[in-house]
Design an enzyme around this catalytic site. Structure first.
Site, PDB file in Angstrom:
ATOM      1  CE  LYS A  93      -1.491   2.694   2.846  1.00 47.06           C
ATOM      2  NZ  LYS A  93      -1.289   4.021   2.132  1.00 47.06           N
TER       3      LYS A  93
ATOM      4  CD  GLU B 128      13.522   0.825   8.820  1.00 45.02           C
ATOM      5  OE1 GLU B 128      14.069   1.706   9.277  1.00 45.02           O
ATOM      6  OE2 GLU B 128      14.243  -0.300   8.735  1.00 45.02           O
TER       7      GLU B 128
ATOM      8  CB  CYS C 188      13.083   9.064   8.017  1.00 44.83           C
ATOM      9  SG  CYS C 188      14.298   7.745   6.965  1.00 44.83           S
TER      10      CYS C 188
ATOM     11  CD  GLU D 260      10.565  12.898  11.353  1.00 41.72           C
ATOM     12  OE1 GLU D 260       9.326  12.590  11.160  1.00 41.72           O
ATOM     13  OE2 GLU D 260      11.089  12.263  10.495  1.00 41.72           O
TER      14      GLU D 260
HETATM   15  P1  NAD Z   1       2.746   8.615   7.490  1.00 43.82           P
HETATM   16  O1  NAD Z   1       2.850   7.780   8.758  1.00 43.82           O
HETATM   17  O2  NAD Z   1       1.796   9.642   7.294  1.00 43.82           O
HETATM   18  O3  NAD Z   1       2.226   7.674   6.371  1.00 43.82           O
HETATM   19  C1  NAD Z   1       3.036   6.546   6.065  1.00 43.82           C
HETATM   20  C2  NAD Z   1       2.317   5.396   5.114  1.00 43.82           C
HETATM   21  O4  NAD Z   1       1.298   5.017   6.313  1.00 43.82           O
HETATM   22  C3  NAD Z   1       1.300   6.050   4.075  1.00 43.82           C
HETATM   23  O5  NAD Z   1       1.439   5.035   2.983  1.00 43.82           O
HETATM   24  C4  NAD Z   1       0.103   6.325   4.570  1.00 43.82           C
HETATM   25  O6  NAD Z   1      -1.050   6.058   3.700  1.00 43.82           O
HETATM   26  C5  NAD Z   1      -0.099   5.172   5.582  1.00 43.82           C
HETATM   27  N1  NAD Z   1      -0.953   5.347   6.817  1.00 43.82           N
HETATM   28  C6  NAD Z   1      -1.260   6.391   7.261  1.00 43.82           C
HETATM   29  N2  NAD Z   1      -2.384   6.232   8.411  1.00 43.82           N
HETATM   30  C7  NAD Z   1      -2.539   5.043   8.166  1.00 43.82           C
HETATM   31  C8  NAD Z   1      -3.293   4.180   9.038  1.00 43.82           C
HETATM   32  N3  NAD Z   1      -4.068   4.449  10.107  1.00 43.82           N
HETATM   33  N4  NAD Z   1      -3.462   2.616   8.715  1.00 43.82           N
HETATM   34  C9  NAD Z   1      -2.482   2.370   7.784  1.00 43.82           C
HETATM   35  N5  NAD Z   1      -1.672   3.111   6.662  1.00 43.82           N
HETATM   36  C10 NAD Z   1      -1.675   4.439   7.367  1.00 43.82           C
HETATM   37  O7  NAD Z   1       4.152   9.360   7.065  1.00 43.82           O
HETATM   38  P2  NAD Z   1       4.411  10.022   5.787  1.00 43.82           P
HETATM   39  O8  NAD Z   1       4.195  11.565   5.993  1.00 43.82           O
HETATM   40  O9  NAD Z   1       4.075   9.337   4.785  1.00 43.82           O
HETATM   41  O10 NAD Z   1       6.159   9.884   5.742  1.00 43.82           O
HETATM   42  C11 NAD Z   1       6.982  10.854   6.615  1.00 43.82           C
HETATM   43  C12 NAD Z   1       7.480   9.773   7.856  1.00 43.82           C
HETATM   44  O11 NAD Z   1       7.900   8.807   7.651  1.00 43.82           O
HETATM   45  C13 NAD Z   1       8.295  10.753   8.569  1.00 43.82           C
HETATM   46  O12 NAD Z   1       8.181  10.634   9.745  1.00 43.82           O
HETATM   47  C14 NAD Z   1       9.577  10.090   8.333  1.00 43.82           C
HETATM   48  O13 NAD Z   1      10.790  10.125   9.101  1.00 43.82           O
HETATM   49  C15 NAD Z   1       9.355   8.629   8.051  1.00 43.82           C
HETATM   50  N6  NAD Z   1      10.073   7.859   7.178  1.00 43.82           N
HETATM   51  C16 NAD Z   1      11.202   6.956   7.854  1.00 43.82           C
HETATM   52  C17 NAD Z   1      11.900   6.222   7.306  1.00 43.82           C
HETATM   53  C18 NAD Z   1      12.830   5.075   8.078  1.00 43.82           C
HETATM   54  O14 NAD Z   1      13.382   4.291   7.270  1.00 43.82           O
HETATM   55  N7  NAD Z   1      12.762   5.217   9.022  1.00 43.82           N
HETATM   56  C19 NAD Z   1      12.060   6.524   5.742  1.00 43.82           C
HETATM   57  C20 NAD Z   1      11.124   7.345   5.252  1.00 43.82           C
HETATM   58  C21 NAD Z   1      10.310   7.924   6.033  1.00 43.82           C
END
Ligand code: NAD
Length: 506
Positions: free
Chosen positions: A200, A276, A310, A407
């Site tokens: 997804k 992650e 991240c 962040e």
């Molecule tokens: P997010 O948590 O808003 O979304 C991530 C994913 O989760 C998306 O596909 C979103 O649609 C999905 N999602 C959101 N709510 C959900 C739910 N209730 N149930 C299931 N899926 C759900 O994060 P984002 O804004 O897309 O990405 C940015 C974040 O990701 C930052 O905090 C960043 O640090 C982190 N990140 C971490 C890594 C790592 O490897 N540690 C890498 C890239 C990004």
């Protein structure tokens, strides 16, 4: 006479030079859900719109999956699970390797697609294709090296066999900031291990994943091994998949609050989880650092991916004796950045993902300034088309400022000072996150002390970028669980079985 290999290389190079047009590329991206090897409309039809953050225009409308579509995708992954697990590792490896080769042929297409839907400069999108593609090559090599052990128990009465098996159907959720690499970093090891998956992608950047699924199909991946659901209702579609007893694992990359809620849901079925999550990386510059190298590293660690990483350095913790020189040097470089749509030549800072990202960067800067920080350059949202924020440097950031806790996820470099090594360690570790840290020092022993003292899963010691398919990527504390990449990566998708047998000589 040219041998075939050289000819292939030259023809590949010619292909890469052909201009990929935006219209043709978007038309080539599938608009359906990918379930059981078919591109399907989804029970409620369209209409998830994907926008270009550089100008606000709609790039494409695609299927918006319902919860029932999500379960259909899981059905397909479950149906394909046994035969994929039984597929010879060499065959799984060859499909991943073929996918890697196709990725090289289509690198310009993937780069342009990511720039269009995510906003990053084209040069950086090309870098992500190179990085993301490497997970396909690395895990094609790992697929044939899944090993176990056989030994005598200490009592000598039996033989102990330890073997590795695919965990089973997995649910992979990816974020918008690295649309390709976050997908290949999960799909590569899952397929290598013999697992089938439902993916997804983020609703903001789903096109890259759809185009990647098409590439996997072209690489010969059997139907049902990878299934993709794109949706505007992440929670509604994900919850029934996570609650389904046929699912065995969830791997998530995204924010810590969403990761925490998914872990709670995963607990009901005691699912394997890889998380992650967010980061708040310290970037520590000691008084003995090579300052020019530290500035170079800082620009990469902060402004790569428009700061939307991240691993992005969030807090620059600089020794008080070199803080002014560091701030002046870094500011001079940042002033020379070119802001604009990622498709334009020479652009170093593209559009942020949306209005909320611009508002967040702005409010963090305003909060820091209201508590006494100095803006060296930037500090404003850019009016007009697209969601742009000026590359910004703020110094003299005071303790307690929001920018040190949250962040930033934008092109804002915030500087605080420290007095001695203990002080630097205390400030660096003063966060619930533990993903990434950067340290610049020319003192080897000090560098080694920092490896042991900083509470992060990864460190860049005198470098500003660490990501590599051969390395274990991941965090500690609230930055997550598990590792992606390296020798460790495939084990996230394998479970260990121990079998006791009698001593065959007894
Ligand atoms: P997010 O948590 O808003 O979304 C991530 C994913 O989760 C998306 O596909 C979103 O649609 C999905 N999602 C959101 N709510 C959900 C739910 N209730 N149930 C299931 N899926 C759900 O994060 P984002 O804004 O897309 O990405 C940015 C974040 O990701 C930052 O905090 C960043 O640090 C982190 N990140 C971490 C890594 C790592 O490897 N540690 C890498 C890239 C990004």
């Amino acid at each position: 006479m040219l041998n075939d290999k050289v000819k292939d290389v030259l023809e590949g190079a010619k292909g890469a030079l052909e201009k990929v047009t935006e219209k043709a590329l978007l038309a080539a991206v599938p608009s359906g859900l990918y379930i059981g090897g078919e591109w399907v409309a989804g029970e409620q039809g369209g209409d998830l719109k994907v926008y270009n953050p550089a100008n606000g225009e709609v790039l494409k409308s695609i299927a918006d999956a319902s919860p029932a579509d999500g379960i259909r995708a899981l059905d397909a992954a479950v149906a394909a699970a046994d035969s994929w697990a039984a597929t010879a590792p060499r065959v799984r490896a060859e499909i991943l390797r073929k996918a890697f080769d196709l990725m090289q042929e289509r690198k310009e297409e993937f780069a342009l697609l990511m720039t269009l839907e995510m906003g990053k400069p084209l040069a950086e999108a090309r870098g992500e294709v190179a990085y993301g593609g490497e997970f396909l090559r690395w895990f094609s090599e790992e697929a044939v090296r899944i090993s176990g052990r056989y030994g005598t128990n200490p009592e000598g009465t039996g033989r102990m066999i330890v073997s590795q098996h695919p965990v089973g159907p997995c649910f992979l959720i990816t974020p918008w900031n690295f649309p390709l690499a976050m997908a290949t970093r999960k799909i590569g090891p899952a397929l290598a291990a013999g697992c089938t998956v439902v993916v997804k992608p983020a609703a903001l950047t789903p096109l890259t994943t759809l185009y990647f699924a098409k590439l996997l199909e072209d690489a010969g991946l059997p139907a049902g091994v990878v299934n993709v659901v794109t949706t505007s209702t992440s929670g509604a579609v994900s919850d029934p998949i996570i609650a389904d007893p046929r699912l065995r694992k969830i791997s998530f990359t995204g924010s810590t609050p969403v990761g925490v809620s998914l872990m709670k849901k995963a607990a009901d079925n005691v699912l394997r989880t890889s998380m992650e999550l967010g980061g708040n990386a310290p970037f520590v510059v000691f008084e003995d650092a090579d300052l020019d190298k530290a500035v170079e590293g800082a620009l990469l660690a902060k402004f790569r991916n428009i700061g939307e990483a991240c691993t992005a350095a969030n807090r620059f913790i600089v020794h008080e004796s070199v803080a002014e020189e560091f701030a002046a040097k870094v500011t001079e470089k940042v002033k020379a950045f070119k802001v604009g749509p990622g498709v334009e030549d020479g652009v170093t800072i593209g559009a942020l993902i949306d209005d909320r990202a611009v508002a967040k960067a702005n409010s963090l800067v305003q909060d820091a300034v209201s508590r006494g920080a100095t803006v060296r350059t930037g500090g404003n949202a850019i009016e007009g088309e697209g969601t742009f924020y000026e590359p910004t440097v703020v110094s003299d950031v005071r303790p307690g400022s929001d920018i040190l806790r949250e962040e930033i996820f934008g092109p804002v470099l915030a500087i605080v000072t420290f007095k001695d090594e203990d002080d630097a360690v205390r400030i660096a570790n003063d966060t619930e996150y533990g993903l990434m840290s950067y340290v610049f020092t020319q003192d080897l022993a000090r560098g080694q002390r920092m490896i042991e003292r900083l509470e992060t899963g990864m460190m860049g010691l005198n470098v500003g970028v660490v990501s590599n398919a051969a390395a274990p990527f991941g965090g500690i504390k609230q930055s997550g669980l598990g590792r992606e990449g390296g020798f460790e990566g495939i084990h996230e998708y394998l479970s260990t079985k121990y079998t006791m047998t009698p001593n065959p000589f007894a």
